[in-house]
Design an enzyme around this catalytic site. Structure first.
Site, PDB file in Angstrom:
ATOM      1  N   HIS A 218      -1.223  17.663   1.151  1.00 29.21           N
ATOM      2  CA  HIS A 218      -0.204  16.607   1.211  1.00 29.21           C
ATOM      3  C   HIS A 218      -0.887  15.429   1.923  1.00 29.21           C
ATOM      4  O   HIS A 218      -1.728  15.635   2.810  1.00 29.21           O
ATOM      5  CB  HIS A 218       0.977  16.976   2.094  1.00 29.21           C
ATOM      6  CG  HIS A 218       1.756  18.183   1.684  1.00 29.21           C
ATOM      7  ND1 HIS A 218       1.402  19.443   2.049  1.00 29.21           N
ATOM      8  CD2 HIS A 218       2.909  18.302   0.979  1.00 29.21           C
ATOM      9  CE1 HIS A 218       2.293  20.300   1.582  1.00 29.21           C
ATOM     10  NE2 HIS A 218       3.224  19.645   0.930  1.00 29.21           N
TER      11      HIS A 218
ATOM     12  N   ASP B 159      -1.123  15.821   5.677  1.00 28.81           N
ATOM     13  CA  ASP B 159      -1.957  16.897   6.234  1.00 28.81           C
ATOM     14  C   ASP B 159      -3.339  16.365   6.541  1.00 28.81           C
ATOM     15  O   ASP B 159      -3.997  16.774   7.486  1.00 28.81           O
ATOM     16  CB  ASP B 159      -2.219  18.036   5.229  1.00 28.81           C
ATOM     17  CG  ASP B 159      -0.982  18.555   4.561  1.00 28.81           C
ATOM     18  OD1 ASP B 159       0.057  18.542   5.200  1.00 28.81           O
ATOM     19  OD2 ASP B 159      -1.099  18.982   3.389  1.00 28.81           O
TER      20      ASP B 159
ATOM     21  N   GLU C 100       5.667  29.236  -7.418  1.00 27.17           N
ATOM     22  CA  GLU C 100       5.321  29.899  -6.151  1.00 27.17           C
ATOM     23  C   GLU C 100       6.042  31.241  -6.076  1.00 27.17           C
ATOM     24  O   GLU C 100       7.262  31.327  -6.263  1.00 27.17           O
ATOM     25  CB  GLU C 100       5.727  29.000  -4.970  1.00 27.17           C
ATOM     26  CG  GLU C 100       5.430  29.654  -3.635  1.00 27.17           C
ATOM     27  CD  GLU C 100       5.438  28.673  -2.473  1.00 27.17           C
ATOM     28  OE1 GLU C 100       5.014  27.515  -2.666  1.00 27.17           O
ATOM     29  OE2 GLU C 100       5.870  29.060  -1.387  1.00 27.17           O
TER      30      GLU C 100
ATOM     31  N   ASP D 152       1.412  28.727  -6.925  1.00 24.64           N
ATOM     32  CA  ASP D 152       1.244  28.790  -5.484  1.00 24.64           C
ATOM     33  C   ASP D 152       1.274  30.271  -5.125  1.00 24.64           C
ATOM     34  O   ASP D 152       2.327  30.929  -5.162  1.00 24.64           O
ATOM     35  CB  ASP D 152       2.345  28.007  -4.751  1.00 24.64           C
ATOM     36  CG  ASP D 152       1.923  26.563  -4.481  1.00 24.64           C
ATOM     37  OD1 ASP D 152       0.843  26.165  -4.969  1.00 24.64           O
ATOM     38  OD2 ASP D 152       2.651  25.848  -3.777  1.00 24.64           O
TER      39      ASP D 152
HETATM   40  C1  XLS Z   1       7.249  24.596   0.408  1.00 23.28           C
HETATM   41  C2  XLS Z   1       6.349  24.310  -0.699  1.00 23.28           C
HETATM   42  C3  XLS Z   1       5.274  23.283  -0.418  1.00 23.28           C
HETATM   43  C4  XLS Z   1       4.685  22.784  -1.688  1.00 23.28           C
HETATM   44  C5  XLS Z   1       3.933  21.501  -1.563  1.00 23.28           C
HETATM   45  O1  XLS Z   1       7.998  25.551   0.393  1.00 23.28           O
HETATM   46  O2  XLS Z   1       5.798  25.501  -1.145  1.00 23.28           O
HETATM   47  O3  XLS Z   1       4.310  23.806   0.433  1.00 23.28           O
HETATM   48  O4  XLS Z   1       3.870  23.722  -2.292  1.00 23.28           O
HETATM   49  O5  XLS Z   1       4.709  20.478  -1.076  1.00 23.28           O
HETATM   50 NI    NI Z   2       4.279  25.709  -2.538  1.00 26.29          NI
HETATM   51 NI    NI Z   3       6.872  27.372  -0.361  1.00 23.36          NI
END
Ligand code: XLS
Ligand code: NI
Ligand code: NI
Length: 437
Positions: A99, A102, A266, A294
């Site tokens: 990000h 970060d 994710e 993710d």
């Molecule tokens: C949060 C998200 C975040 C995204 C990127 O829950 O997983 O980390 O992957 O903004």
């Molecule tokens: Ni994420």
């Molecule tokens: Ni997440």
């Protein structure tokens, strides 16, 4: 300067190895089918969890003190970047993700924030010249700062919409500058707590407008990376708009955006949505929308995004099964959106955690490849639906059948015989492959 002096480059030693700083299954150059493991898995390190997080939780202060943490502001950002590239090289990963906040500190004004970012991105570009690591994706953090308390592109405040547009505009410029393969939109606070104060229709229309502006700007500057939406059902808001793949798909259809986006799925977000990881990957895949992953896992006993490193072989195997069926991830990859537990506070834990995740996915890849090669599930599923290949089933699929012909058929064929779904046998077979393949 050297930050991880106790760690050398991590190499593959095989499953008999007892060296904690070695891969047991991940052998980047080993071919599985027509690609190497490195090409299949496309691992990425998440900058925020690995270099920025410090073990803070709602009940406790930091537990992790990295050597770069003694610095402040831009000095901290620069040292962290140096440490990050040492980490990437020692772990031998091909990608990283970040990000904006970060990698570079926010200033007092947006101008100053952008100036800081420009300087850090310039340095990042320099490191990337001599490193093999590439940018899988970057994104804008539009959820941490108080200005985003009502959301970003779905805020009730138009000034916040404008500010968010400026952040994403800059993010796309950064993506182009660093050659990012994707750009991610995770709707951090794009959702609501209560309908008592929310105009959901306007908020979603605004989100649609925002995404179109992003698509237009990427085109204008010639950024050809893949756009990804990352679904999540809740946290931080009670109702996140991009709840799951199916909801995200409906949004993209409604606003005419399907051709510009895919999904970043994710694992822990899937489980929060009451789905399995495989369900979300599968839903994206059958709709041609599986973009990236993710890679993490949740804790079934906890109702929030624990972002643990993925070690569950069932989950990694079935994920790799979907990815192989998809013909790979294309521009996407497996980004470890995962953090070491708060008591795992030593630098070495960062390596152990990534090795654990990389080995779990490498093993999942091996097993999934073998399952597909032997056609175990494929053949069973093929046979299960064989009634649609001939006779009345073929008429249904081809569009020849209607309610008249189906009624006539049913009247003559009302003594129905079904076949077993064999769930337990299939699960036992999967176990055999996991243990032996
Ligand atoms: C949060 C998200 C975040 C995204 C990127 O829950 O997983 O980390 O992957 O903004
Ligand atoms: Ni994420
Ligand atoms: Ni997440």
């Amino acid at each position: 300067m050297v930050y991880f002096s106790d760690v050398n480059k991590i190499t593959f030693e095989g499953k008999a190895s007892t060296n904690p700083l070695a891969f047991k299954y991940y052998n980047p150059t080993q071919k599985i089918g027509d690609k190497t493991m490195e090409e299949h898995l496309r691992f990425a390190v998440a900058y925020w969890h690995t270099f920025t997080a410090n073990g803070t939780d709602p009940f406790g202060t930091p537990t992790m003190f990295r050597s770069w943490d003694r610095l402040k502001g831009m000095d901290l950002a620069k040292a962290r970047l140096e440490a990050a590239f040492e980490f990437f090289e020692k772990l031998d990963v091909p990608y990283f993700c970040f990000h904006d906040v970060d990698i570079s500190p926010e200033g007092d004004t947006l101008r100053e924030t952008n100036k800081n970012l420009d300087e850090i991105i310039g340095l990042t570009k320099e490191y990337m010249k001599t490193s093999k690591v590439k940018l899988l994706w970057n994104t804008a953090n539009m959820f941490s700062h108080p200005r985003f308390l009502h959301g970003a592109a779905t805020s009730s405040n138009a000034d916040v919409f404008a500010y968010s547009a400026a952040k994403v505009k800059k993010g796309l410029e950064v993506a182009k500058e660093l050659g990012a393969e994707n750009y991610v939109f995770w709707g951090g606070r794009e959702g609501y707590e209560t309908l008592l104060n929310t105009d959901m229709g306007l908020e979603l229309d605004n989100l649609g407008r925002f995404m179109h502006m992003a698509v237009d700007y990427a085109k204008e500057i010639g950024f050809d990376g893949q756009f990804l939406i990352e679904p999540k059902p809740k946290e931080p808001t009670t109702h996140q708009y991009d709840t799951d793949v199916a909801t995200g798909l409906a949004f993209l259809h409604k606003y005419g955006l399907t051709e510009h986006f895919k999904f970043n799925i994710e694992a822990n977000h899937a489980t929060l949505a009451g789905h399995t990881f495989q369900h979300e990957l599968h839903t994206a895949r059958i709709n041609g929308m599986l973009g990236s992953v993710d890679a993490n896992q949740g804790d079934p006993l906890l109702g929030w995004d624990t972002d643990e490193f993925p070690t569950d072989l069932y989950s990694t195997t079935l994920a790799m099964y979907e990815i192989l069926k998809n013909g790979g991830l294309g521009k996407g990859g497996l980004n470890f959106d995962a953090k070491v537990r708060r008591p795992s506070f030593e630098d070495a834990d960062l390596f152990y955690a990534h090795i654990a995740g990389m080995d779990a996915f490498a093993r999942g890849l091996q097993v999934a490849h073998k399952l597909l090669e032997d056609g175990v599930l494929e053949n069973f599923i093929d046979d299960r639906y064989s009634s649609f290949k001939e006779g009345i089933g073929a008429d249904i699929v081809s569009g020849k059948a209607d309610f008249h012909s189906l009624e006539a058929y049913a009247l003559e064929n009302d003594q129905i015989t079904n076949k077993s779904g064999r769930t337990e046998l299939l699960k036992a077979t999967l176990n055999q492959y996991l243990i032996e393949a």
